[in-house]
Design a protein around this motif. Structure first.
Motif, PDB file in Angstrom:
ATOM      1  N   SER A  53       0.860  -1.189   0.000  1.00  0.00           N
ATOM      2  CA  SER A  53       0.000   0.000   0.000  1.00  0.00           C
ATOM      3  C   SER A  53       0.892   1.233   0.000  1.00  0.00           C
ATOM      4  O   SER A  53       1.889   1.290   0.700  1.00  0.00           O
ATOM      5  CB  SER A  53      -0.904   0.003   1.241  1.00  0.00           C
ATOM      6  OG  SER A  53      -1.555   1.249   1.344  1.00  0.00           O
ATOM      7  N   GLU A  55      -0.116   4.160   0.970  1.00  0.00           N
ATOM      8  CA  GLU A  55      -0.646   5.113   1.939  1.00  0.00           C
ATOM      9  C   GLU A  55       0.395   5.566   2.966  1.00  0.00           C
ATOM     10  O   GLU A  55       0.473   6.758   3.274  1.00  0.00           O
ATOM     11  CB  GLU A  55      -1.862   4.524   2.650  1.00  0.00           C
ATOM     12  CG  GLU A  55      -2.515   5.449   3.681  1.00  0.00           C
ATOM     13  CD  GLU A  55      -2.876   6.817   3.089  1.00  0.00           C
ATOM     14  OE1 GLU A  55      -2.759   7.814   3.823  1.00  0.00           O
ATOM     15  OE2 GLU A  55      -3.267   6.881   1.910  1.00  0.00           O
ATOM     16  N   PRO A  56       1.235   4.665   3.532  1.00  0.00           N
ATOM     17  CA  PRO A  56       2.257   5.146   4.486  1.00  0.00           C
ATOM     18  C   PRO A  56       3.197   6.173   3.865  1.00  0.00           C
ATOM     19  O   PRO A  56       3.579   7.143   4.506  1.00  0.00           O
ATOM     20  CB  PRO A  56       3.015   3.861   4.854  1.00  0.00           C
ATOM     21  CG  PRO A  56       2.036   2.775   4.603  1.00  0.00           C
ATOM     22  CD  PRO A  56       1.244   3.210   3.395  1.00  0.00           C
ATOM     23  N   VAL A  58       2.542   8.177   1.210  1.00  0.00           N
ATOM     24  CA  VAL A  58       1.770   9.400   0.959  1.00  0.00           C
ATOM     25  C   VAL A  58       1.583  10.182   2.245  1.00  0.00           C
ATOM     26  O   VAL A  58       1.761  11.408   2.292  1.00  0.00           O
ATOM     27  CB  VAL A  58       0.400   9.064   0.336  1.00  0.00           C
ATOM     28  CG1 VAL A  58      -0.457  10.328   0.235  1.00  0.00           C
ATOM     29  CG2 VAL A  58       0.580   8.441  -1.046  1.00  0.00           C
ATOM     30  N   SER A  59       1.236   9.477   3.326  1.00  0.00           N
ATOM     31  CA  SER A  59       1.009  10.124   4.619  1.00  0.00           C
ATOM     32  C   SER A  59       2.284  10.776   5.131  1.00  0.00           C
ATOM     33  O   SER A  59       2.261  11.907   5.642  1.00  0.00           O
ATOM     34  CB  SER A  59       0.514   9.083   5.627  1.00  0.00           C
ATOM     35  OG  SER A  59       0.362   9.669   6.899  1.00  0.00           O
ATOM     36  N   MET A  60       3.412  10.084   4.995  1.00  0.00           N
ATOM     37  CA  MET A  60       4.675  10.628   5.483  1.00  0.00           C
ATOM     38  C   MET A  60       5.081  11.870   4.692  1.00  0.00           C
ATOM     39  O   MET A  60       5.550  12.861   5.252  1.00  0.00           O
ATOM     40  CB  MET A  60       5.765   9.570   5.394  1.00  0.00           C
ATOM     41  CG  MET A  60       7.038   9.932   6.133  1.00  0.00           C
ATOM     42  SD  MET A  60       8.199   8.576   6.124  1.00  0.00           S
ATOM     43  CE  MET A  60       7.268   7.326   7.014  1.00  0.00           C
ATOM     44  N   ARG A  61       4.886  11.831   3.372  1.00  0.00           N
ATOM     45  CA  ARG A  61       5.230  12.985   2.552  1.00  0.00           C
ATOM     46  C   ARG A  61       4.366  14.183   2.899  1.00  0.00           C
ATOM     47  O   ARG A  61       4.835  15.322   2.903  1.00  0.00           O
ATOM     48  CB  ARG A  61       5.087  12.635   1.074  1.00  0.00           C
ATOM     49  CG  ARG A  61       6.146  11.645   0.591  1.00  0.00           C
ATOM     50  CD  ARG A  61       6.074  11.411  -0.893  1.00  0.00           C
ATOM     51  NE  ARG A  61       6.435  12.618  -1.629  1.00  0.00           N
ATOM     52  CZ  ARG A  61       6.352  12.717  -2.954  1.00  0.00           C
ATOM     53  NH1 ARG A  61       5.927  11.702  -3.668  1.00  0.00           N
ATOM     54  NH2 ARG A  61       6.693  13.823  -3.553  1.00  0.00           N
ATOM     55  N   ARG A  62       3.104  13.936   3.212  1.00  0.00           N
ATOM     56  CA  ARG A  62       2.216  15.034   3.630  1.00  0.00           C
ATOM     57  C   ARG A  62       2.721  15.653   4.927  1.00  0.00           C
ATOM     58  O   ARG A  62       2.711  16.879   5.095  1.00  0.00           O
ATOM     59  CB  ARG A  62       0.798  14.501   3.819  1.00  0.00           C
ATOM     60  CG  ARG A  62       0.039  14.266   2.510  1.00  0.00           C
ATOM     61  CD  ARG A  62      -1.294  13.644   2.791  1.00  0.00           C
ATOM     62  NE  ARG A  62      -2.020  13.310   1.579  1.00  0.00           N
ATOM     63  CZ  ARG A  62      -2.998  12.419   1.522  1.00  0.00           C
ATOM     64  NH1 ARG A  62      -3.377  11.768   2.627  1.00  0.00           N
ATOM     65  NH2 ARG A  62      -3.613  12.160   0.378  1.00  0.00           N
ATOM     66  N   THR A  63       3.136  14.786   5.859  1.00  0.00           N
ATOM     67  CA  THR A  63       3.647  15.278   7.144  1.00  0.00           C
ATOM     68  C   THR A  63       4.883  16.139   6.942  1.00  0.00           C
ATOM     69  O   THR A  63       5.023  17.210   7.540  1.00  0.00           O
ATOM     70  CB  THR A  63       3.991  14.093   8.067  1.00  0.00           C
ATOM     71  OG1 THR A  63       2.827  13.299   8.263  1.00  0.00           O
ATOM     72  CG2 THR A  63       4.484  14.597   9.422  1.00  0.00           C
ATOM     73  N   LYS A  66       3.910  19.526   5.541  1.00  0.00           N
ATOM     74  CA  LYS A  66       3.263  20.359   6.557  1.00  0.00           C
ATOM     75  C   LYS A  66       4.305  20.955   7.497  1.00  0.00           C
ATOM     76  O   LYS A  66       4.228  22.127   7.878  1.00  0.00           O
ATOM     77  CB  LYS A  66       2.249  19.539   7.342  1.00  0.00           C
ATOM     78  CG  LYS A  66       0.946  19.271   6.591  1.00  0.00           C
ATOM     79  CD  LYS A  66      -0.003  18.462   7.448  1.00  0.00           C
ATOM     80  CE  LYS A  66      -1.299  18.159   6.686  1.00  0.00           C
ATOM     81  NZ  LYS A  66      -2.205  17.304   7.502  1.00  0.00           N
TER      82      LYS A  66
END
Length: 210
Positions: A53, A55-56, A58-63, A66
């Motif tokens: 997946s 998702e991990p 994508v989530s880390m890149r968003r963090t 930010k």
């Protein structure tokens, strides 16, 4: 390593927002982990099908994005106050840094705080900068760069400089490395070209004094 970098960044940013004034030490702590974090970001961009997946990733890149935005905002808030307190000359304001960065990072830092790596317009401004560098006994990056064949330009504009003041024997063309320029504190206002990868103090400038 990834989690450690992110956790440290979160703690630095949180401390910055809760204190009345962002400290230089907080910014320096951020810079220490920012490099590895940017390396992680580059690595994540190369990941293709390595996980069942995405998702991990994508989530880390968003963090990461930010955190970069938050600290850029903190930088602006901190230095916005400093612009008004720093030295002024001919309608421009200057910040003489206390930290040391590579030329590229110094350029980015100046832009983050609403300015640019100093552009020297004439002998009068150069002499004014040199006097302050000599009093501080500190060598500073200025915003002059040679991208190809020693064609110089200022970081904040894309045209040939109208004023240059290299020390005799410079620019040194024996190697392709010294493409950036320092104002050496004991050279009476003369400049030397230098390797951009070295960490030096730097001068930020703005023509929009607060």
């Amino acid at each position: 390593m990834i989690i450690l970098c992110i956790c440290l960044l979160i703690s630095v940013v949180s401390a910055s927002y809760t204190s009345q004034c962002v400290s230089l030490s907080a910014i320096q702590k951020y810079d220490k982990v920012r490099g590895p974090l940017q390396d992680i970001e580059k690595y994540l961009k190369t990941c293709r099908g390595s996980y069942s997946s995405k998702e991990p990733i994508v989530s880390m890149r968003r963090t990461i994005k930010k955190l970069e935005k938050k600290f850029a905002d903190v930088n602006k808030e901190y230095y916005a106050r400093k612009w008004s307190n720093e030295q002024k000359h001919n309608g421009h304001c200057y910040i003489f840094s206390k930290d040391r960065l590579t030329w590229e990072k110094a350029k980015k830092r100046c832009e983050e705080i609403g300015g640019y790596l100093v552009k020297v317009d004439n002998e009068k401004e150069n002499r004014w900068l040199a006097e302050r560098a000599r009093k501080k006994s500190i060598t500073f990056w200025i915003g002059l760069l040679s991208e190809t064949e020693y064609n110089w330009k200022w970081a904040n504009e894309d045209k040939k400089p109208e004023f240059l003041k290299f020390k005799k024997g410079y620019p040194n063309k024996n190697t392709s490395s010294p493409r950036c320029v320092i104002l050496y504190y004991n050279d009476y206002g003369y400049w030397r070209n230098y390797s951009c990868s070295y960490s030096r103090n730097y001068v930020c400038e703005t023509n929009k004094c607060l």
